[in-house]
Design an enzyme around this catalytic site. Structure first.
Site, short mmCIF file in Angstrom:
data_model
loop_
_atom_site.label_atom_id
_atom_site.label_comp_id
_atom_site.label_asym_id
_atom_site.label_seq_id
_atom_site.Cartn_x
_atom_site.Cartn_y
_atom_site.Cartn_z
CG LEU A 32 -2.10 -1.03 1.04
CD1 LEU A 32 -2.86 -1.19 2.36
CD2 LEU A 32 -3.06 -0.62 -0.07
CE1 TYR A 120 -3.14 3.65 14.12
CE2 TYR A 120 -4.31 4.38 16.08
CZ TYR A 120 -4.18 3.50 15.01
OH TYR A 120 -5.09 2.48 14.86
CE LYS A 124 -6.89 3.56 11.35
NZ LYS A 124 -6.81 2.45 10.37
N1 LIG Z 1 -4.24 -2.75 17.05
C1 LIG Z 1 -5.17 -2.03 17.68
O1 LIG Z 1 -5.20 -1.96 18.93
C2 LIG Z 1 -6.21 -1.29 16.92
C3 LIG Z 1 -6.26 -1.33 15.55
N2 LIG Z 1 -7.22 -0.61 14.88
C4 LIG Z 1 -7.26 -0.65 13.43
O2 LIG Z 1 -7.61 -1.98 13.06
C5 LIG Z 1 -7.01 -2.30 11.80
C6 LIG Z 1 -6.28 -3.61 11.91
O3 LIG Z 1 -5.28 -3.47 12.92
P1 LIG Z 1 -4.38 -4.69 13.37
O4 LIG Z 1 -4.93 -5.95 12.85
O5 LIG Z 1 -4.13 -4.54 14.82
O6 LIG Z 1 -3.02 -4.35 12.60
P2 LIG Z 1 -1.63 -5.09 12.66
O7 LIG Z 1 -0.60 -4.09 13.06
O8 LIG Z 1 -1.74 -6.37 13.40
O9 LIG Z 1 -1.41 -5.49 11.12
C7 LIG Z 1 -1.15 -4.50 10.18
C8 LIG Z 1 -1.55 -4.99 8.82
O10 LIG Z 1 -1.21 -3.95 7.91
C9 LIG Z 1 -0.56 -4.52 6.82
N3 LIG Z 1 0.42 -3.61 6.26
C10 LIG Z 1 1.38 -2.91 6.91
N4 LIG Z 1 2.13 -2.25 6.03
C11 LIG Z 1 1.65 -2.54 4.80
C12 LIG Z 1 1.99 -2.16 3.49
N5 LIG Z 1 3.01 -1.35 3.21
N6 LIG Z 1 1.26 -2.65 2.46
C13 LIG Z 1 0.24 -3.49 2.70
N7 LIG Z 1 -0.14 -3.88 3.91
C14 LIG Z 1 0.56 -3.41 4.95
C15 LIG Z 1 0.14 -5.74 7.35
O11 LIG Z 1 0.36 -6.51 6.21
P3 LIG Z 1 0.96 -8.00 6.16
O12 LIG Z 1 -0.25 -8.85 6.24
O13 LIG Z 1 1.67 -8.09 4.87
O14 LIG Z 1 1.86 -8.08 7.37
C16 LIG Z 1 -0.86 -6.26 8.35
O15 LIG Z 1 -1.79 -7.12 7.75
C17 LIG Z 1 -6.15 -1.09 11.44
O16 LIG Z 1 -6.87 -0.24 10.60
C18 LIG Z 1 -5.94 -0.39 12.77
O17 LIG Z 1 -5.69 0.99 12.62
C19 LIG Z 1 -8.18 0.12 15.53
C20 LIG Z 1 -8.19 0.18 16.89
C21 LIG Z 1 -7.22 -0.54 17.70
C1 LIG Z 2 3.51 -2.20 28.85
C2 LIG Z 2 2.73 -1.22 29.70
C3 LIG Z 2 1.80 -0.38 29.12
N1 LIG Z 2 1.12 0.51 29.90
C4 LIG Z 2 0.10 1.37 29.27
C5 LIG Z 2 0.59 2.33 28.21
C6 LIG Z 2 -0.69 2.61 27.45
O1 LIG Z 2 -1.38 3.68 28.08
C7 LIG Z 2 -1.48 1.33 27.59
C8 LIG Z 2 -1.58 0.50 26.34
O2 LIG Z 2 -0.33 0.41 25.77
P1 LIG Z 2 -0.05 -0.17 24.31
O3 LIG Z 2 1.16 0.52 23.82
O4 LIG Z 2 -0.09 -1.65 24.39
O5 LIG Z 2 -1.33 0.25 23.52
P2 LIG Z 2 -1.49 1.17 22.24
O6 LIG Z 2 -0.47 0.82 21.24
O7 LIG Z 2 -1.63 2.59 22.61
O8 LIG Z 2 -2.89 0.60 21.78
C9 LIG Z 2 -3.60 1.31 20.80
O9 LIG Z 2 -3.21 0.82 19.53
C10 LIG Z 2 -3.79 1.53 18.47
C11 LIG Z 2 -3.34 0.87 17.17
C12 LIG Z 2 -5.25 1.74 18.60
O10 LIG Z 2 -5.93 1.99 17.60
C13 LIG Z 2 -5.85 1.85 19.97
O11 LIG Z 2 -7.21 1.44 20.00
C14 LIG Z 2 -5.08 1.09 21.01
O12 LIG Z 2 -5.35 -0.30 20.99
O13 LIG Z 2 -0.85 0.58 28.63
C15 LIG Z 2 1.35 0.59 31.28
O14 LIG Z 2 0.71 1.40 31.97
N2 LIG Z 2 2.25 -0.25 31.85
C16 LIG Z 2 2.98 -1.14 31.12
O15 LIG Z 2 3.84 -1.90 31.68
#
Ligand SMILES: NC(=O)C1=CN([C@@H]2O[C@H](COP(=O)(O)OP(=O)(O)OC[C@H]3O[C@@H](n4cnc5c(N)ncnc54)[C@H](OP(=O)(O)O)[C@@H]3O)[C@@H](O)[C@H]2O)C=CC1
Ligand SMILES: Cc1cn([C@H]2C[C@H](O)[C@@H](COP(=O)(O)OP(=O)(O)O[C@H]3O[C@@H](C)C(=O)[C@@H](O)[C@H]3O)O2)c(=O)[nH]c1=O
Length: 285
Positions: A32, A120, A124
């Protein structure tokens, strides 16, 4: 017919890959960072809908690499959603609670004002706007605190740290809904299917696990279910400085998702049990 999934090895992408009728494209097939090439490839793939499960999700790293994060989280979804619109395909874009600044204590409604507190979240939000502006049937599904048996997530960090230490300090004033990736995958699939016949249901929706908890409460439940003896000490966000500011209030009101798509908030404790079982099964193989 096939639903095209952007992403293959990510948390949500892997769970989508386990559902019937999904064709998942990892970055080796569709990088992407070159959205125009991906859009051209999309035109040659017969499918009924597109689910974008690919993103830049390294929250702290996005502070110093916002341009890269913007390319993946905003520009690419916009280009892909426009290509999908031209082909008449519904587009499901997954977004985040981090589009909100986290003020107040009430759950955020989908149309509440947005004000991302970090890079981030800004990327988004730009992705949401690009997808909504693409002109096709679409759903922007905001979720939060995603976890699964694979990849980088809070429960996996806790399982690792909890086995190394007998006490952890965890923030207790950030509140949100942990969401199992398997539940998000099923929700995305259901939404994509409905949009094919009901494009008028397009819009922004919320979907997060229930009940809402703090990260500290989440950690306690992880240790309880995993039978790990590690004390959790509540700390305020101010005692855990990170490059990216995180919202205090990540509660999402999911009632429109229930009303329009019939999807209830999933029980994250059940999702956590499933995740732990999956890890145990994989470790015993
Ligand atoms: N993680 C979270 O806590 C949260 C996530 N979200 C959203 O949910 C969605 C899914 O997140 P999550 O499953 O955690 O993501 P991950 O970080 O687990 O996975 C990221 C994905 O993005 C793909 N990707 C990264 N770089 C590229 C690139 N250059 N080209 C194509 N694909 C790429 C990866 O591809 P590949 O399969 O090749 O590795 C992988 O499938 C995202 O939109 C995220 O913003 C929303 C709230 C919380
Ligand atoms: C490891 C650790 C984290 N934390 C805190 C830091 C933070 O506030 C919280 C969560 O930390 P993380 O870095 O795992 O979470 P974070 O990467 O901020 O998670 C977020 O990811 C993105 C992609 C999203 O879209 C969000 O919904 C959310 O899931 O926990 C502690 O307080 N103590 C600890 O020892």
């Amino acid at each position: 017919m096939t639903v095209l999934v952007l992403g293959r090895s990510g948390q949500v992408a892997r769970e989508l890959a386990a559902l019937p009728g999904m064709r998942c494209m990892g970055r080796e097939a569709m990088d992407l960072r070159d959205p125009q090439a991906c859009a051209a490839a999309l035109r040659d793939i017969p499918c009924t809908a597109v689910i974008n499960a690919a993103a830049w999700t390294a929250v702290d790293k996005a502070e110093s690499e916002e341009a890269e994060a913007h390319l993946l989280n905003a520009e690419a979804p916009g280009v892909m959603a426009r290509a999908a619109a031209e082909l008449g395909l519904p587009f499901v874009q997954i977004s985040t609670d981090y589009v909100f600044d986290g003020a107040g204590t009430e759950p955020h409604m989908p149309d509440d004002p947005v004000a991302p507190p970090n890079a981030y979240g800004r990327t988004k939000l730009a992705g949401e706007e690009a997808v909504a502006g693409a002109g096709g049937a679409h759903a922007i599904l905001r979720t939060s605190w995603v976890f699964s048996a694979h990849g980088a997530n809070f429960p996996r960090t806790m399982l690792r740290l909890g086995r190394e230490r007998d006490r952890l300090t965890i923030v207790a004033d950030q509140i949100g809904g942990p969401t199992f990736a398997g539940d998000i995958a099923r929700a995305c699939a259901a939404i994509a299917a409905q949009l094919q016949t009901r494009p008028e249901d397009s819009g922004i929706y919320h979907y997060s696990g229930a009940p809402d908890v703090s990260w500290a409460e989440f950690a306690r439940e992880i240790f309880a279910q995993a039978d790990i003896s590690c004390a959790v000490e509540d700390i305020p966000t101010s005692a855990y400085p990170t490059p990216a500011v995180r919202p205090l209030n990540s509660r999402l009101d999911c009632s429109a998702t229930k009303r329009i798509f019939g999807l209830d908030r999933p029980d994250w404790k059940a999702g956590l049990a499933t995740m732990l079982q999956q890890i145990a099964e994989e470790e015993s193989r």
